[in-house]
Scaffold this active site. Structure first.
Site, PDB file in Angstrom:
ATOM      1  N   CYS A 178       1.978  60.843  60.094  1.00 24.64           N
ATOM      2  CA  CYS A 178       1.243  61.823  59.294  1.00 24.64           C
ATOM      3  C   CYS A 178      -0.176  61.958  59.847  1.00 24.64           C
ATOM      4  CB  CYS A 178       1.206  61.402  57.820  1.00 24.64           C
ATOM      5  SG  CYS A 178      -0.125  60.259  57.413  1.00 24.64           S
TER       6      CYS A 178
ATOM      7  N   SER B 154      12.681  71.463  32.229  1.00 21.36           N
ATOM      8  CA  SER B 154      12.971  72.358  31.104  1.00 21.36           C
ATOM      9  C   SER B 154      11.778  72.544  30.180  1.00 21.36           C
ATOM     10  CB  SER B 154      14.113  71.768  30.287  1.00 21.36           C
ATOM     11  OG  SER B 154      13.662  70.589  29.628  1.00 21.36           O
ATOM     12  N   GLY B 155      10.738  71.751  30.380  1.00 23.75           N
ATOM     13  CA  GLY B 155       9.601  71.791  29.469  1.00 23.75           C
ATOM     14  C   GLY B 155       9.727  70.778  28.345  1.00 23.75           C
ATOM     15  N   GLY B 156      10.936  70.281  28.142  1.00 21.86           N
ATOM     16  CA  GLY B 156      11.172  69.369  27.030  1.00 21.86           C
ATOM     17  C   GLY B 156      10.327  68.109  27.095  1.00 21.86           C
ATOM     18  N   PHE B 157      10.277  67.486  28.270  1.00 19.55           N
ATOM     19  CA  PHE B 157       9.574  66.220  28.409  1.00 19.55           C
ATOM     20  C   PHE B 157       8.111  66.339  27.987  1.00 19.55           C
ATOM     21  CE2 PHE B 157       7.194  63.047  30.868  1.00 19.55           C
ATOM     22  CZ  PHE B 157       7.882  61.892  30.533  1.00 19.55           C
TER      23      PHE B 157
ATOM     24  N   CYS C 102       3.427  55.370  61.297  1.00 22.71           N
ATOM     25  CA  CYS C 102       3.499  56.635  60.567  1.00 22.71           C
ATOM     26  C   CYS C 102       2.951  57.775  61.418  1.00 22.71           C
ATOM     27  CB  CYS C 102       2.723  56.521  59.255  1.00 22.71           C
ATOM     28  SG  CYS C 102       2.740  58.030  58.263  1.00 22.71           S
TER      29      CYS C 102
ATOM     30  N   HIS D 112      -0.196  61.460  53.368  1.00 22.94           N
ATOM     31  CA  HIS D 112       0.433  60.227  53.843  1.00 22.94           C
ATOM     32  C   HIS D 112       1.528  59.755  52.886  1.00 22.94           C
ATOM     33  CE1 HIS D 112       1.219  56.222  55.291  1.00 22.94           C
ATOM     34  NE2 HIS D 112       1.075  55.824  54.038  1.00 22.94           N
TER      35      HIS D 112
END
Lengths: 374, 374
Positions: free
Chosen positions: B305, B92-95, B303, B334
């Protein structure tokens, strides 16, 4: 017992060829992206291949200092290290060593210098340069030479060139012949015709798998570069690839191919991509410019790279202004793709023997400038 | 007329679900990579999708300042801008506004603040935040709230939470219902059970398409975070997705999924990747460390990746030491891939109702530490 070169066609002095190496073939004329320390900056190796590049360049100077040649060999060589299974050409380290200025001491046998990374002392000789390139597992090894500065008096150019020729001979003796691995000599002699001819004669007497033209694109200007090429090209053997080192802008590639050059390397497309600059058929564009802020169009409608297929100039402008890594990634990809487009166009035009028309159309397009704002 | 949520299965409090949005579905539990200014840093958007991510987060605060919400709408919205055709959630932009400290002024109606980019004045209200997120074309819009700092007295936490609840109601009224587009409310109240319960009651009375837990991962510590979740989770409606904002480390994701959380976002995997750090099932690894210099093994044998499939720890170490962009690119890839591996594992374990076993194995592995040097 070396790299091969097949001449597949020609149009005037321009040549269409194929180099065979231990790690695959290279269609020429070819542009080699520069992967200085074992990475073409801001590109995945798979992405470099997707642009159409078949061979990349690695820098002996950087790699000998970090990670080190013996370490690289222990890790399986540069192809495996950087995940580039195709051909690799390495330079000799000479160019960068010479540019260290106060940090290096030149003698007849080689160069002693200090690492700009940690100050440690290192030595490069013709033999050690060839050995390092073997440890890196370069398909094409370059002779260790002194890249003569410009401008330079004829006497100084002559003694610099003759030093390089002695080094070339020592390098040739040090080079270990292996199937698919080749050694290229480097023609020096600045812009002096007699010196260039003497250098070609010395190198061809030794015998190399390819011949590079060094000491150009060092400030002498396009006209002087082309007139030097005009003089050197007829002297070089027809059955070996010819490599113009460190060149260049799109128009320089085209002009050099017309004169018979088969290979190029240059940091220009990748470096430009990291500084918000893009090459298109019509212009060199600076994406920081506010004119791109609201522009929904791609950099180049005709380009099939991810930056052009998927993104607007407005997005590229936003990434550049926001100092986002993806800006460098996309613009580097685009520029390397465009350079490969030029090489694809040149190869097809030489095959079709329509190079004159192709170059005329290229020059008309380059003269148009960027598309006007929307 | 909104996003959908299907509950496909459960194992204890843990849930296996599917969110339907205008731009596709999201299998939950899901981790959302953070694409702050319209790019998951150092990643091509196609690469983000290749890690298995189905939804990314965009930041309203950054995007409203540059390129600007109205410009983004004119350019076709955030999906097109960043070439992410899948679902997008925007905060929301609040943070970020609250963290501007001296640059912002809070009143009952909203916040006035100065742009850290150019000093220009901007205003965010609950209505404007919702409007901006609509202009960005977010599939999931977050309520504009005040993220209560920690530690905080109960009285201050209460008035902060109640302000957020009033804003949540205003935002709900301002939100334009469209098929496939949803609005999530954010539970506040710090670590005070009565306040959290009051916040949940207020939000569920208004009615949202999903419920987020805000005000955690702000310094309160893992134990306090989990006990707060233990208290909130039973109060939330079962038929809506639950999103734990800004979390977290691998063990925090696992612990929160066990408690019934469905969605996460965090900069940790991408930010770590740009600072030479890699997460593996066994450890958090710093690739700058000299122990990796000669190590031919991948970061993580299991993994898939590109960093692990194609490159050694020695190469990653070399890239990091050489300050090469590719180091950040590979390590970010990764880390995001590993985070998605965790989510894939959690989803499969909930489906198979073997979550307890899965978590036990996860914890054993995490306790082993990195593989010993070769």
């Amino acid at each position: 017992m070396s790299t091969s070169f097949d001449l597949l066609g020609s149009d005037g002095a321009a040549r269409r060829g194929r180099i065979g190496t231990a790690h695959g073939t290279v269609e020429t004329p070819a542009f080699m992206p520069v992967g200085t320390v074992g990475t073409v900056k801001a590109m995945m190796p798979q992405s470099v291949a997707e642009t159409g590049a078949e061979i990349v360049l690695g820098n002996t100077f950087h790699l000998m200092l970090r990670p080190g040649a013996e370490r690289m060999a222990a890790l399986g060589g540069l192809h495996k290290f950087m995940n580039w299974p195709g051909p690799i050409l390495t330079d000799s380290g000479g160019f960068q060593v010479m540019s260290l200025a106060k940090l290096r001491k030149l003698d007849a046998d080689g160069v002693t210098f200090r690492s700009p990374i940690d100050g440690s002392e290192h030595r490069l000789t013709p033999e050690r340069s060839i050995e390092i390139q073997r440890l890196l597992d370069a398909d094409i090894t370059m002779s260790f030479d002194e890249c003569t500065a410009w401008p330079v008096e004829e006497e100084a150019a002559a003694s610099s060139m003759r030093l390089s020729m002695r080094w070339a001979e020592r390098g040739r003796r040090a080079f270990v012949d292996r199937p698919g691995y080749g050694l290229f000599g480097i023609v020096q002699g600045s812009t002096y015709p007699a010196l260039r001819a003497e250098s070609v004669a010395a190198l061809t007497a030794i015998g190399f798998d390819g011949y590079a033209v060094g000491g150009l694109a060092v400030g002498e200007g396009g006209r002087s570069m082309f007139s030097t090429l005009d003089m050197i090209m007829p002297l070089l053997p027809n059955d070996r690839p010819r490599y113009l080192m460190g060149v260049g802008r799109p128009a320089e590639l085209v002009g050099a191919v017309r004169r018979g050059i088969d290979m190029f390397d240059c940091v220009m497309p990748s470096r430009a991509g990291r500084t918000a600059k893009a090459f298109t058929p019509r212009a060199e564009i600076n994406l920081r410019n506010a004119r791109h802020r609201d522009d929904p169009r791609p950099l180049d409608e005709s380009c099939t790279c991810p930056a052009c297929k998927h993104h607007s100039r407005a997005y590229l402008h936003h990434l550049v202004r926001s100092e986002e890594v993806l800006g460098a990634m996309l613009l580097t990809w685009h520029n390397l793709h465009y350079y490969q487009d030029i090489m694809r166009g040149l190869r097809a035009a030489i095959e079709a023997r329509t190079l004159g028309h192709w170059i005329a159309a290229f020059e008309v397009e380059q003269g148009r400038g960027d598309i006007p704002p929307p």
